[in-house]
Motif scaffolding. Structure first.
Motif, PDB file in Angstrom:
ATOM      1  N   VAL A 357       0.868  -1.182   0.000  1.00  0.00           N
ATOM      2  CA  VAL A 357       0.000   0.000   0.000  1.00  0.00           C
ATOM      3  C   VAL A 357       0.904   1.231   0.000  1.00  0.00           C
ATOM      4  N   PRO A 358       0.734   2.150  -0.937  1.00  0.00           N
ATOM      5  CA  PRO A 358       1.596   3.348  -0.997  1.00  0.00           C
ATOM      6  C   PRO A 358       1.236   4.361   0.094  1.00  0.00           C
ATOM      7  N   HIS A 359       2.099   5.361   0.238  1.00  0.00           N
ATOM      8  CA  HIS A 359       1.917   6.372   1.281  1.00  0.00           C
ATOM      9  C   HIS A 359       0.624   7.165   1.108  1.00  0.00           C
ATOM     10  N   TYR A 360       0.301   7.490  -0.134  1.00  0.00           N
ATOM     11  CA  TYR A 360      -0.859   8.352  -0.334  1.00  0.00           C
ATOM     12  C   TYR A 360      -2.160   7.656   0.060  1.00  0.00           C
ATOM     13  N   LEU A 361      -2.209   6.300  -0.142  1.00  0.00           N
ATOM     14  CA  LEU A 361      -3.408   5.574   0.292  1.00  0.00           C
ATOM     15  C   LEU A 361      -3.493   5.493   1.818  1.00  0.00           C
ATOM     16  N   ILE A 362      -2.346   5.341   2.471  1.00  0.00           N
ATOM     17  CA  ILE A 362      -2.349   5.330   3.937  1.00  0.00           C
ATOM     18  C   ILE A 362      -2.777   6.693   4.455  1.00  0.00           C
ATOM     19  N   THR A 363      -2.316   7.750   3.778  1.00  0.00           N
ATOM     20  CA  THR A 363      -2.712   9.096   4.190  1.00  0.00           C
ATOM     21  C   THR A 363      -4.206   9.322   3.949  1.00  0.00           C
ATOM     22  N   LYS A 364      -4.737   8.702   2.898  1.00  0.00           N
ATOM     23  CA  LYS A 364      -6.154   8.851   2.597  1.00  0.00           C
ATOM     24  C   LYS A 364      -7.024   8.102   3.601  1.00  0.00           C
ATOM     25  N   PHE A 365      -6.518   6.994   4.123  1.00  0.00           N
ATOM     26  CA  PHE A 365      -7.260   6.206   5.123  1.00  0.00           C
ATOM     27  C   PHE A 365      -6.389   6.038   6.376  1.00  0.00           C
ATOM     28  N   PRO A 366      -6.162   7.097   7.097  1.00  0.00           N
ATOM     29  CA  PRO A 366      -5.243   7.018   8.248  1.00  0.00           C
ATOM     30  C   PRO A 366      -5.780   6.186   9.415  1.00  0.00           C
ATOM     31  N   GLN A 367      -7.084   5.840   9.380  1.00  0.00           N
ATOM     32  CA  GLN A 367      -7.624   5.008  10.456  1.00  0.00           C
ATOM     33  C   GLN A 367      -6.949   3.648  10.530  1.00  0.00           C
ATOM     34  N   VAL A 368      -6.330   3.222   9.420  1.00  0.00           N
ATOM     35  CA  VAL A 368      -5.672   1.925   9.404  1.00  0.00           C
ATOM     36  C   VAL A 368      -4.465   1.900  10.342  1.00  0.00           C
ATOM     37  N   LEU A 369      -3.887   3.073  10.615  1.00  0.00           N
ATOM     38  CA  LEU A 369      -2.750   3.136  11.536  1.00  0.00           C
ATOM     39  C   LEU A 369      -3.170   2.968  12.998  1.00  0.00           C
ATOM     40  N   ASN A 370      -4.468   3.071  13.258  1.00  0.00           N
ATOM     41  CA  ASN A 370      -4.979   2.972  14.616  1.00  0.00           C
ATOM     42  C   ASN A 370      -5.651   1.634  14.888  1.00  0.00           C
ATOM     43  N   THR A 371      -5.554   0.702  13.924  1.00  0.00           N
ATOM     44  CA  THR A 371      -6.200  -0.586  14.091  1.00  0.00           C
ATOM     45  C   THR A 371      -5.281  -1.558  14.827  1.00  0.00           C
ATOM     46  N   LYS A 372      -5.775  -2.780  15.063  1.00  0.00           N
ATOM     47  CA  LYS A 372      -4.973  -3.820  15.698  1.00  0.00           C
ATOM     48  C   LYS A 372      -4.180  -4.566  14.627  1.00  0.00           C
ATOM     49  N   TYR A 373      -2.944  -4.810  14.940  1.00  0.00           N
ATOM     50  CA  TYR A 373      -2.072  -5.477  13.973  1.00  0.00           C
ATOM     51  C   TYR A 373      -2.579  -6.882  13.645  1.00  0.00           C
ATOM     52  N   LEU A 374      -3.060  -7.619  14.639  1.00  0.00           N
ATOM     53  CA  LEU A 374      -3.524  -8.990  14.401  1.00  0.00           C
ATOM     54  C   LEU A 374      -4.733  -9.007  13.478  1.00  0.00           C
ATOM     55  N   ARG A 375      -5.672  -8.088  13.679  1.00  0.00           N
ATOM     56  CA  ARG A 375      -6.844  -8.048  12.807  1.00  0.00           C
ATOM     57  C   ARG A 375      -6.424  -7.750  11.362  1.00  0.00           C
ATOM     58  N   LEU A 376      -5.540  -6.782  11.166  1.00  0.00           N
ATOM     59  CA  LEU A 376      -5.088  -6.422   9.822  1.00  0.00           C
ATOM     60  C   LEU A 376      -4.393  -7.615   9.153  1.00  0.00           C
ATOM     61  N   ARG A 377      -3.563  -8.303   9.913  1.00  0.00           N
ATOM     62  CA  ARG A 377      -2.810  -9.430   9.347  1.00  0.00           C
ATOM     63  C   ARG A 377      -3.740 -10.581   8.981  1.00  0.00           C
ATOM     64  N   GLU A 378      -4.693 -10.958   9.851  1.00  0.00           N
ATOM     65  CA  GLU A 378      -5.592 -12.086   9.583  1.00  0.00           C
ATOM     66  C   GLU A 378      -6.470 -11.825   8.360  1.00  0.00           C
ATOM     67  N   ARG A 379      -7.009 -10.645   8.257  1.00  0.00           N
ATOM     68  CA  ARG A 379      -7.915 -10.357   7.136  1.00  0.00           C
ATOM     69  C   ARG A 379      -7.169 -10.274   5.808  1.00  0.00           C
ATOM     70  N   HIS A 380      -6.000  -9.666   5.833  1.00  0.00           N
ATOM     71  CA  HIS A 380      -5.238  -9.607   4.584  1.00  0.00           C
ATOM     72  C   HIS A 380      -4.836 -11.009   4.133  1.00  0.00           C
ATOM     73  N   CYS A 381      -4.367 -11.834   5.041  1.00  0.00           N
ATOM     74  CA  CYS A 381      -3.956 -13.188   4.671  1.00  0.00           C
ATOM     75  C   CYS A 381      -5.139 -14.011   4.159  1.00  0.00           C
ATOM     76  N   PHE A 382      -6.321 -13.813   4.731  1.00  0.00           N
ATOM     77  CA  PHE A 382      -7.514 -14.544   4.265  1.00  0.00           C
ATOM     78  C   PHE A 382      -7.896 -14.103   2.845  1.00  0.00           C
ATOM     79  N   LEU A 383      -7.844 -12.775   2.608  1.00  0.00           N
ATOM     80  CA  LEU A 383      -8.135 -12.288   1.261  1.00  0.00           C
ATOM     81  C   LEU A 383      -7.080 -12.754   0.254  1.00  0.00           C
ATOM     82  N   GLU A 384      -5.842 -12.785   0.682  1.00  0.00           N
ATOM     83  CA  GLU A 384      -4.780 -13.246  -0.196  1.00  0.00           C
ATOM     84  C   GLU A 384      -4.945 -14.730  -0.506  1.00  0.00           C
TER      85      GLU A 384
END
Length: 431
Positions: A357-384
């Motif tokens: 994910v590039p910087h500009y998308l992270i800046t566009k959705f900054p809420q992702v920086l405040n999420t839980k790392y485990l939730r982000l990792r599990e969902r991305h791996c499931f989608l992948e």
């Protein structure tokens, strides 16, 4: 001749009576000592009284109370006296017969059994008299003042629970929802609370908070985290509230800030002003944006500035965000300023290096920086795993980062992954 014999007999009788009196004196002395110890009693008991001619009779003496021990001692000494007198009477029987016509004979001595019986009856009477002095009987003010009771408050303790029942302040604080077990772990806080008077110290501060707009249900939370607000003067508290209102914070916003940041009103006006100036200058924010982030995260005015400065450097140097990007991220998610440095770096590394994910998308959705790392990792791996991990908005089947981390599991599975919740749970067990 007869007159001479009568004179001699009278003399002998007097000598016998003196000897008899001397023999009993020791017994009476011992009994008198015990009587002196219980003279504070308040009842009437029967005791043997010595009269001028050496004989003994029963008389009345006023005492303050009676007891069973007095009964036992009376029985013992009366029995001992009777034995002495009866033995002396047998030995001097002939002398008493000679002088019977000249000496007035006293009443016959009571046998031991009669003495004990009379003593028991007398003690029973005295116990009835004592029963009248009930503990529920009313006493005068002078008598009440003279009563002294030992203090039941422990002189020292490692826990405030030993004082709750004795201290009105602690009792009322518990009723407000204050967690005393948390406060007693802090140095000197327990002693400070015990010295406070609820009506003079605590109640005025609670009324002030209520006037500011703080709800009653928040009092326990505020005092548990900041008990020192109870020692702040009302003038200082009012001055700080007036300062916040002068900076265009509404009354509702001030009440919300005080409820969520209990230490806010402990800082003087100069410190509050310096903090507001720091965020405005460091981030290049406008007055309204500065007021906005502080209202949403009021602890920015209470904590240390060093972690915030460090996070700003991490975002700029380690994560590679530009100044305007950092400004946008902070306005959207003020918690980034107080986030844990390790967590912030870990989430960005996974987003940028693993998910691509590039910087500009992270800046566009900054809420992702405040999420839980485990939730982000599990969902991305499931989608992948399903072949649907596509985060580029210019390509088909695009998945927004905002929806990726904010949707609940069931909605995430049905709307984004197009799978069942059971499949997602089974996949989580493989990670």
């Amino acid at each position: 001749m007869i007159l001479k014999l009568m004179t001699m007999a009278s003399t002998c009788a007097q000598l016998c009576l003196r000897c008899r009196s001397h023999l009993c004196s020791k017994t009476l002395t011992s009994m008198g000592k015990y009587y002196a110890q219980v003279r504070h009693c308040n009842t009437v008991t029967k005791v043997l009284t010595k009269i001028s001619n050496g004989l003994f009779m029963w008389g009345n003496h006023t005492t303050l109370q009676t007891s069973l021990r007095w009964k036992q001692h009376m029985c013992y000494y009366s029995d001992l006296t009777a034995k002495y007198l009866m033995s002396e009477a047998k030995e001097d029987k002939h002398t008493e017969d000679l002088v019977r016509t000249d000496v007035v004979c006293p009443a016959p001595l009571l046998p031991t059994r009669d003495v004990v019986l009379m003593t028991e009856n007398q003690v029973s009477f005295d116990l009835d008299a004592v029963a009248e002095l009930s503990a529920l009987e009313e006493i005068t003010d002078e008598e009440a003042v003279g009563i002294s009771s030992p203090s039941v408050v422990p002189p020292a303790s490692t826990s405030l629970r030993d004082y709750v029942d004795k201290s009105e302040t602690l009792t009322k604080l518990v009723q407000l929802g204050v967690n005393l077990w948390k406060l007693e772990q802090r140095p000197h806080v327990g002693s400070m609370l015990l010295r406070l008077d609820f009506n003079k110290d605590v109640a005025p501060r609670l009324l002030f908070l209520k006037e500011v707009g703080v709800e009653d249900s928040r009092f326990g939370y505020i005092i548990t985290r900041n008990p020192f607000i109870l020692t702040e003067s009302l003038e200082n508290l009012q001055t700080r509230v007036n300062y916040l209102k002068s900076k265009k914070f509404s009354s509702e916003t001030v009440a919300s800030m005080v409820s969520r940041a209990p230490y806010l009103l402990n800082f003087n006006v100069k410190r509050l002003d310096n903090r507001l100036g720091f965020y405005q200058q460091q981030l290049g924010l406008s007055t309204s944006n500065t007021r906005n982030i502080v209202a949403r995260l009021p602890r920015l005015l209470c904590g240390s500035l060093e972690p915030i400065k460090e996070n700003l450097k991490v975002c700029e140097i380690e994560l590679g965000f530009k100044a305007n990007e950092i400004q946008h991220i902070v306005i959207a998610v003020p918690k980034v300023l107080t986030a844990n440095k390790k967590k912030l770096t870990q989430i960005f590394d996974f987003l940028h290096n693993t998910m691509k994910v590039p910087h500009y998308l992270i800046t566009k959705f900054p809420q992702v920086l405040n999420t839980k790392y485990l939730r982000l990792r599990e969902r991305h791996c499931f989608l992948e795993y399903l072949g649907k991990a596509q985060y580029d908005p210019t390509l088909p089947n695009y998945i927004s980062l905002d929806r990726l981390v904010s949707l609940p599991d069931e909605t995430f599975c049905t709307d984004l992954a197009l799978a069942t919740l059971e499949d997602f749970y089974l996949f989580q067990k493989t990670l």
